[in-house]
Design a protein around this motif. Structure first.
Motif, PDB file in Angstrom:
ATOM      1  N   ALA A   1      -5.493  -7.157   0.279  1.00 29.53           N
ATOM      2  CA  ALA A   1      -6.694  -6.318   0.225  1.00 29.53           C
ATOM      3  C   ALA A   1      -7.558  -6.679  -0.978  1.00 29.53           C
ATOM      4  O   ALA A   1      -8.778  -6.586  -0.919  1.00 29.53           O
ATOM      5  CB  ALA A   1      -6.296  -4.844   0.174  1.00 29.53           C
ATOM      6  N   SER A   2      -6.918  -7.135  -2.065  1.00 28.36           N
ATOM      7  CA  SER A   2      -7.720  -7.455  -3.245  1.00 28.36           C
ATOM      8  C   SER A   2      -8.568  -8.706  -3.016  1.00 28.36           C
ATOM      9  O   SER A   2      -9.626  -8.848  -3.612  1.00 28.36           O
ATOM     10  CB  SER A   2      -6.816  -7.636  -4.462  1.00 28.36           C
ATOM     11  N   ILE A   3      -8.113  -9.599  -2.140  1.00 25.45           N
ATOM     12  CA  ILE A   3      -8.937 -10.769  -1.828  1.00 25.45           C
ATOM     13  C   ILE A   3     -10.213 -10.339  -1.108  1.00 25.45           C
ATOM     14  O   ILE A   3     -11.260 -10.957  -1.250  1.00 25.45           O
ATOM     15  CB  ILE A   3      -8.131 -11.777  -0.981  1.00 25.45           C
ATOM     16  N   PHE A   4     -10.112  -9.248  -0.343  1.00 23.37           N
ATOM     17  CA  PHE A   4     -11.307  -8.738   0.325  1.00 23.37           C
ATOM     18  C   PHE A   4     -12.194  -7.948  -0.637  1.00 23.37           C
ATOM     19  O   PHE A   4     -13.173  -7.348  -0.218  1.00 23.37           O
ATOM     20  CB  PHE A   4     -10.912  -7.849   1.500  1.00 23.37           C
ATOM     21  N   GLY A   5     -11.801  -7.895  -1.899  1.00 17.26           N
ATOM     22  CA  GLY A   5     -12.650  -7.270  -2.891  1.00 17.26           C
ATOM     23  C   GLY A   5     -12.445  -5.777  -3.062  1.00 17.26           C
ATOM     24  O   GLY A   5     -13.312  -5.085  -3.589  1.00 17.26           O
ATOM     25  N   LEU A   6     -11.303  -5.249  -2.626  1.00 16.07           N
ATOM     26  CA  LEU A   6     -11.048  -3.824  -2.809  1.00 16.07           C
ATOM     27  C   LEU A   6     -10.471  -3.568  -4.197  1.00 16.07           C
ATOM     28  O   LEU A   6      -9.777  -4.406  -4.758  1.00 16.07           O
ATOM     29  CB  LEU A   6     -10.046  -3.323  -1.759  1.00 16.07           C
ATOM     30  N   THR A   7     -10.753  -2.391  -4.728  1.00 11.22           N
ATOM     31  CA  THR A   7     -10.168  -2.039  -6.014  1.00 11.22           C
ATOM     32  C   THR A   7      -8.863  -1.289  -5.767  1.00 11.22           C
ATOM     33  O   THR A   7      -8.580  -0.864  -4.652  1.00 11.22           O
ATOM     34  CB  THR A   7     -11.106  -1.120  -6.807  1.00 11.22           C
ATOM     35  N   ARG A   8      -8.089  -1.152  -6.841  1.00 12.72           N
ATOM     36  CA  ARG A   8      -6.781  -0.505  -6.714  1.00 12.72           C
ATOM     37  C   ARG A   8      -6.906   0.893  -6.108  1.00 12.72           C
ATOM     38  O   ARG A   8      -6.121   1.279  -5.233  1.00 12.72           O
ATOM     39  CB  ARG A   8      -6.144  -0.413  -8.101  1.00 12.72           C
ATOM     40  N   LYS A   9      -7.918   1.626  -6.576  1.00 20.43           N
ATOM     41  CA  LYS A   9      -8.094   2.998  -6.095  1.00 20.43           C
ATOM     42  C   LYS A   9      -8.379   3.012  -4.597  1.00 20.43           C
ATOM     43  O   LYS A   9      -7.814   3.801  -3.842  1.00 20.43           O
ATOM     44  CB  LYS A   9      -9.264   3.651  -6.847  1.00 20.43           C
ATOM     45  N   GLU A  10      -9.233   2.090  -4.182  1.00 16.66           N
ATOM     46  CA  GLU A  10      -9.565   2.022  -2.754  1.00 16.66           C
ATOM     47  C   GLU A  10      -8.343   1.671  -1.922  1.00 16.66           C
ATOM     48  O   GLU A  10      -8.141   2.199  -0.829  1.00 16.66           O
ATOM     49  CB  GLU A  10     -10.666   0.980  -2.524  1.00 16.66           C
ATOM     50  N   ILE A  11      -7.520   0.768  -2.447  1.00 19.64           N
ATOM     51  CA  ILE A  11      -6.328   0.366  -1.700  1.00 19.64           C
ATOM     52  C   ILE A  11      -5.360   1.539  -1.616  1.00 19.64           C
ATOM     53  O   ILE A  11      -4.821   1.843  -0.552  1.00 19.64           O
ATOM     54  CB  ILE A  11      -5.634  -0.840  -2.363  1.00 19.64           C
ATOM     55  N   GLU A  12      -5.170   2.221  -2.748  1.00 26.27           N
ATOM     56  CA  GLU A  12      -4.246   3.350  -2.736  1.00 26.27           C
ATOM     57  C   GLU A  12      -4.697   4.425  -1.773  1.00 26.27           C
ATOM     58  O   GLU A  12      -3.886   5.088  -1.130  1.00 26.27           O
ATOM     59  CB  GLU A  12      -4.091   3.921  -4.151  1.00 26.27           C
ATOM     60  N   GLY A  13      -6.009   4.569  -1.641  1.00 27.21           N
ATOM     61  CA  GLY A  13      -6.541   5.584  -0.736  1.00 27.21           C
ATOM     62  C   GLY A  13      -6.196   5.327   0.719  1.00 27.21           C
ATOM     63  O   GLY A  13      -6.156   6.252   1.526  1.00 27.21           O
ATOM     64  N   ARG A  14      -5.998   4.077   1.077  1.00 27.69           N
ATOM     65  CA  ARG A  14      -5.760   3.807   2.496  1.00 27.69           C
ATOM     66  C   ARG A  14      -4.445   3.120   2.776  1.00 27.69           C
ATOM     67  O   ARG A  14      -4.199   2.684   3.888  1.00 27.69           O
ATOM     68  CB  ARG A  14      -6.921   3.001   3.066  1.00 27.69           C
ATOM     69  N   ILE A  15      -3.580   3.043   1.768  1.00 30.06           N
ATOM     70  CA  ILE A  15      -2.332   2.300   1.994  1.00 30.06           C
ATOM     71  C   ILE A  15      -1.476   2.973   3.064  1.00 30.06           C
ATOM     72  O   ILE A  15      -0.836   2.306   3.877  1.00 30.06           O
ATOM     73  CB  ILE A  15      -1.558   2.091   0.669  1.00 30.06           C
ATOM     74  N   GLN A  16      -1.506   4.292   3.095  1.00 27.54           N
ATOM     75  CA  GLN A  16      -0.706   4.993   4.106  1.00 27.54           C
ATOM     76  C   GLN A  16      -1.230   4.675   5.509  1.00 27.54           C
ATOM     77  O   GLN A  16      -0.456   4.447   6.430  1.00 27.54           O
ATOM     78  CB  GLN A  16      -0.722   6.510   3.828  1.00 27.54           C
ATOM     79  N   ASP A  17      -2.560   4.655   5.650  1.00 24.88           N
ATOM     80  CA  ASP A  17      -3.158   4.288   6.944  1.00 24.88           C
ATOM     81  C   ASP A  17      -2.701   2.900   7.367  1.00 24.88           C
ATOM     82  O   ASP A  17      -2.388   2.661   8.522  1.00 24.88           O
ATOM     83  CB  ASP A  17      -4.697   4.259   6.835  1.00 24.88           C
ATOM     84  N   ILE A  18      -2.704   1.996   6.401  1.00 24.10           N
ATOM     85  CA  ILE A  18      -2.342   0.611   6.708  1.00 24.10           C
ATOM     86  C   ILE A  18      -0.891   0.537   7.166  1.00 24.10           C
ATOM     87  O   ILE A  18      -0.571  -0.082   8.176  1.00 24.10           O
ATOM     88  CB  ILE A  18      -2.567  -0.300   5.474  1.00 24.10           C
ATOM     89  N   ILE A  19      -0.010   1.221   6.440  1.00 25.01           N
ATOM     90  CA  ILE A  19       1.416   1.181   6.787  1.00 25.01           C
ATOM     91  C   ILE A  19       1.634   1.821   8.159  1.00 25.01           C
ATOM     92  O   ILE A  19       2.355   1.291   9.004  1.00 25.01           O
ATOM     93  CB  ILE A  19       2.257   1.883   5.704  1.00 25.01           C
ATOM     94  N   ASP A  20       0.974   2.949   8.385  1.00 26.57           N
ATOM     95  CA  ASP A  20       1.120   3.618   9.685  1.00 26.57           C
ATOM     96  C   ASP A  20       0.633   2.712  10.805  1.00 26.57           C
ATOM     97  O   ASP A  20       1.267   2.587  11.848  1.00 26.57           O
ATOM     98  CB  ASP A  20       0.323   4.928   9.709  1.00 26.57           C
ATOM     99  N   PHE A  21      -0.520   2.094  10.548  1.00 29.66           N
ATOM    100  CA  PHE A  21      -1.116   1.261  11.599  1.00 29.66           C
ATOM    101  C   PHE A  21      -0.209   0.074  11.935  1.00 29.66           C
ATOM    102  O   PHE A  21      -0.089  -0.320  13.089  1.00 29.66           O
ATOM    103  CB  PHE A  21      -2.485   0.766  11.133  1.00 29.66           C
ATOM    104  N   SER A  22       0.444  -0.475  10.920  1.00 32.70           N
ATOM    105  CA  SER A  22       1.279  -1.664  11.149  1.00 32.70           C
ATOM    106  C   SER A  22       2.582  -1.318  11.858  1.00 32.70           C
ATOM    107  O   SER A  22       3.268  -2.204  12.358  1.00 32.70           O
ATOM    108  CB  SER A  22       1.587  -2.346   9.816  1.00 32.70           C
TER     109      SER A  22
END
Lengths: 377, 261
Positions: free
Chosen positions: A115-136
Motif C-alpha cells: 500500500a505504501s508504494i501506492f502512496g498511502l500513509t500509515r494512518k490511511e493504511i491502518e484505517g482500511r487494513i481490516q477491510d483488506i484482510i476481510d476482503f482477501s
C-alpha cells in the motif's frame, strides 16, 4: 485545465525505438559505427481526450493497439514525445499486483509495503487494513509469512490491497482476472461500488462483457489512433465488426502465403461417453455442435465407421456467445448445432462407436471426436 | 518544492523500505543483522594482523587497532550506500516499470538505512575506543553531523551513478574498481603523514572528501579534539553541490527509466 475533468490528454504522440540488439554496455555505446538495427515504432498518434470526474471509462482495442501505453502515460511511468497529459486529483494505478511484496514478511506487513508504494500513509493504511484482510478472506493466515502462501492466496492478498487503495482516479490494467469465480464476482462488485461512489476509473480490459456492465463509456484505440468513443454497447459492436474484418483479412493473407491452419472444435452433447442407452425408448437424438473458421468445412457422422446421412443443423446461440471472439466473422449462430435422430428399433444390442469428423476444403481431416456407447434391451 | 512534497507524500514507502532493508536483508541467516557489523569487524582483524608486518615501523600508528576501526566502519557505510545505490534502479526494475512513485525513494531509503546501520556500528567503535584505552569524550556530539554530511555526499553520488547505470550497465563494475582504489586513496590503513613528500599523491589524498570525513571521525572518537572547521565547511559545501548536481542529473534521466529497463 477544466475543473470538471479528471484527466485531460492533448495531442499525445508516443513512439518507441525498437532496437534489435540494445546497447547495454559501454563497449556497445562506444562502438557507434557498428550499425545497430533499429526502427521507430509509433504507438500513439495524436490522441486527445477528456475524462470527466466520476466517469468509468474502458479503453478497448486489440493487443498492441497502444491502450496500455496510454494508461502508462496517464500514470507518468513513461513520458510522451509530444503532447500533454494532465490529471486532477489523487491518482493510483493498478498495473501490477503485489508490487513490493517481500517473501519473508507476514501478510499483514506486506499490506503495508504494497500500500505504501501506492502512496498511502500509515494512518490511511491502518484505517482500511481490516477491510483488506476481510476482503482477501485469508483469516488467520494473514500473520504467516507470505512464502507459505499458495499462489491463489498471494494473488488474493495482492488484489485486496489494490482494490482497497482509495484514490480519486483509479487506472486498472487487465488485472481483474485473478482468483476463482467467487472472488472475481466480489472484485466486480467492489468496482461497481467504487464507480457508484463517484470515483473516476479508467480500465483496460479484453473482457467486453465487463465493459458493458461496468462502464459508462468506452474508448476504442485502433492502431494507435483514437477511433471511437461513446456508449459501450455501440463502441464494442463497432470494434467487433472491425476485428472481424481484420481477422478475415489476416486469414486471407495467411492463406495466400500458405501459412494458415484453420481450426475446428467439435463437441458431442449426447450421448455421453460410455453411456448406456435403453432400447425401450425407440428413438434417440444425437446432438452436438461444431465451430470452425473454414468456410467450406464438411461435417460427417459415423456409427461404427459407417456414415450416417441427413444430419440436420440447429441454432446454438449459447455456443456462439462463447466463441464469437475467438472466431470473429466466421460463425453463424443458426447452424452451429447438429443433430440426428437414431431409430433404435432397427439396431442390434451391443457396443457402438460414434464418430464425428470435420473435413476441410480439400477433404483433409481437421478435427474428430469419438465416443463409445452401449445399447441395452 | 516539489521534491519535498513528493517525499513527504511517500513517507510511508520510505519507512517500509528502510524496514525491509534492515530487517529483510538477513532474515534467512542465523546471525541475522549481526552480519552487517561482523563483516567490517573481521576485515579490521585481518588488516590488524597483516599490515604491521608489511609496513614495518614506518607505517606504525599509535593504537593501530582503534585507528583501523574508526576508518573502516565509516568507509563501509560509504561503500555500502554507493554500491547498493548504483544498482538500485536495476534491482527495482519490476516496480519501476509498473508503478509510479518518486524514483529517488529507493536511493533515499538506502542512504537512510545505511545511516541507521552506521549509528548502530558506532557502538562497536565506542567499545573499541574504550577497550583500547582511548576512552570517549563530549566531542562525540558532532557524530550525527558528520554522519549526515557523509550520507548527503554518498546519496548525491549514488543519484548520479544509479541513473547512468540504467543506460550503461558497465557503471557498476567501474564503480567497484573505483571504490577499491578509493580504499587506498583514503588514509584508512595508513597514516597520511606517510605520503608526505610524495607531492601530487599527498595533495590528492589529503583533499579526498572521504579523507576529511575519516579524519573528522578520528578527531572525535580517538583524539578527543574538534575537527578542523575549515575542512568541515569545505566538505559540507562539496557534499551539497554533489547532491544538487546528482539530483538534477537524476531528474533529467529518470524519464527514460521505464523504457530503458
Amino acid at each position: 485545465m477544466n475543473k470538471e475533468n479528471a484527466i485531460e490528454v492533448r495531442n499525445l504522440y508516443k513512439s518507441f525505438k525498437v532496437q534489435y540488439d540494445k546497447a547495454h554496455t559501454l563497449k556497445d555505446r562506444l562502438l557507434i559505427w557498428t550499425k545497430r538495427k533499429s526502427e521507430i515504432h509509433e504507438v500513439l498518434k495524436n490522441i486527445s481526450l477528456n475524462i470527466k470526474k466520476g466517469e468509468t471509462v474502458a479503453l478497448i482495442g486489440t493487443n498492441g493497439s497502444g491502450k496500455s501505453t496510454l494508461l502508462k502515460l496517464m500514470t507518468k511511468i513513461i513520458y510522451p514525445n509530444s503532447g500533454t497529459v494532465q490529471t486532477n486529483g489523487k491518482l493510483t494505478s493498478l498495473l501490477e499486483l503485489g508490487a513490493g511484496f517481500h517473501q519473508d514478511f507476514t501478510g499483514r506487513e506486506n499490506i503495508y509495503f504494497n500500500a505504501s508504494i501506492f502512496g498511502l500513509t500509515r494512518k490511511e493504511i491502518e484505517g482500511r487494513i481490516q477491510d483488506i484482510i476481510d476482503f482477501s478472506e485469508l483469516g488467520e493466515f494473514i500473520d504467516n509469512p507470505i512464502r507459505t502462501y499458495s499462489s491463489g492466496m498471494y494473488m488474493r492478498l495482492a488484489f485486496s490491497v489494490a482494490i482497497n487503495v482509495d484514490a480519486d482516479i483509479l487506472l486498472i490494467d487487465e488485472i481483474l482476472a485473478v482468483g476463482d469465480q467467487h472472488f472475481q464476482e466480489k472484485c466486480y462488485a467492489k468496482l461497481e461500488e467504487l464507480r457508484d461512489s463517484g470515483k473516476t476509473i479508467v480500465i483496460v480490459t479484453h473482457s467486453l462483457g465487463v465493459v458493458k456492465e461496468l462502464c459508462h463509456r468506452a474508448i476504442w484505440i485502433y492502431k494507435g489512433e483514437f477511433k471511437l468513443d461513446g456508449d459501450p454497447a455501440y463502441v464494442i459492436d463497432e470494434y467487433l465488426k472491425q476485428s472481424a474484418i481484420d481477422h478475415k483479412e489476416l486469414i486471407r493473407k495467411q492463406k495466400e502465403t500458405g501459412e494458415y491452419q484453420s481450426k475446428a472444435i467439435i463437441n458431442i452433447d449426447s450421448p455421453r461417453d460410455l453411456a448406456k442407452i435403453s432400447k425401450t425408448s425407440k428413438k434417440y437424438l444425437l446432438r452436438g455442435w461444431l465451430v470452425t473458421d473454414e468456410s467450406k468445412a464438411k461435417l460427417k457422422l459415423f456409427l461404427n465407421q459407417e456414415e450416417i446421412g441427413n444430419v440436420e443443423h440447429e441454432p446454438r446461440p449459447d455456443v456462439y456467445d462463447v466463441y464469437y471472439e475467438q472466431f470473429p466473422g466466421s460463425l453463424d449462430p443458426n447452424t452451429l448445432g447438429w443433430k440426428k435422430e437414431l431409430d433404435l428399433s432397427e439396431m442390434k444390442e451391443g457396443n457402438y462407436k460414434f464418430t464425428v469428423s470435420c473435413y476441410g476444403s480439400e477433404g483433409q481431416l481437421m478435427e474428430s471426436k469419438e465416443i463409445d456407447f452401449t445399447l441395452e434391451a | 518544492m516539489q521534491v519535498w512534497k513528493d517525499i513527504y507524500n511517500y513517507r510511508e514507502l520510505l519507512k517500509t523500505n528502510i524496514k525491509k532493508d534492515i530487517r529483510g536483508k538477513y532474515k534467512g541467516s542465523f546471525l541475522g543483522i549481526l552480519w552487517s557489523f561482523l563483516n567490517p569487524l573481521l576485515q579490521v582483524v585481518v588488516y590488524w594482523i597483516v599490515f604491521p608486518f608489511l609496513m614495518g615501523r614506518a607505517g606504525a600508528v599509535d593504537n593501530y587497532l582503534c585507528y583501523l576501526v574508526t576508518g573502516i566502519i565509516p568507509w563501509t557505510f560509504f561503500t555500502t550506500v554507493i554500491n547498493q545505490g548504483t544498482t538500485s534502479m536495476i534491482v527495482n526494475a519490476g516496480i519501476i516499470k509498473k508503478v509510479y512513485f518518486p524514483r529517488e525513494i529507493p536511493l533515499i531509503s538506502q542512504a537512510l538505512s545505511g545511516l541507521i546501520n552506521f549509528f548502530i556500528s558506532c557502538i562497536i567503535v565506542v567499545i573499541f575506543c574504550v577497550g583500547t584505552g582511548e576512552g570517549i569524550s563530549y566531542h562525540l556530539i558532532l557524530l550525527p553531523l558528520i554522519a549526515v554530511i557523509q550520507m548527503i555526499l554518498s546519496l548525491g553520488i549514488s543519484l548520479i551513478l544509479s541513473a547512468i547505470e540504467v543506460y550503461v550497465q558497465d557503471t557498476e563494475y567501474i564503480v567497484n574498481f573505483v571504490l577499491n582504489m578509493g580504499f587506498y586513496a583514503t588514509p584508512i590503513l595508513y597514516n597520511l603523514d606517510l605520503l608526505k613528500g610524495s607531492g601530487i599523491l599527498y595533495t590528492l589524498v589529503s583533499w579526498n572528501p572521504v579523507t576529511l570525513l575519516v579524519n573528522a571521525y578520528r578527531d572525535i572518537f580517538m583524539y578527543h579534539v574538534w575537527p578542523n572547521a575549515v575542512q568541515m565547511i569545505i566538505v559540507i559545501i562539496f557534499s551539497l553541490i554533489v547532491l544538487i548536481i546528482g539530483y538534477k542529473i537524476f531528474k533529467k534521466l529518470e524519464k527514460g527509466f521505464a523504457e530503458e529497463l
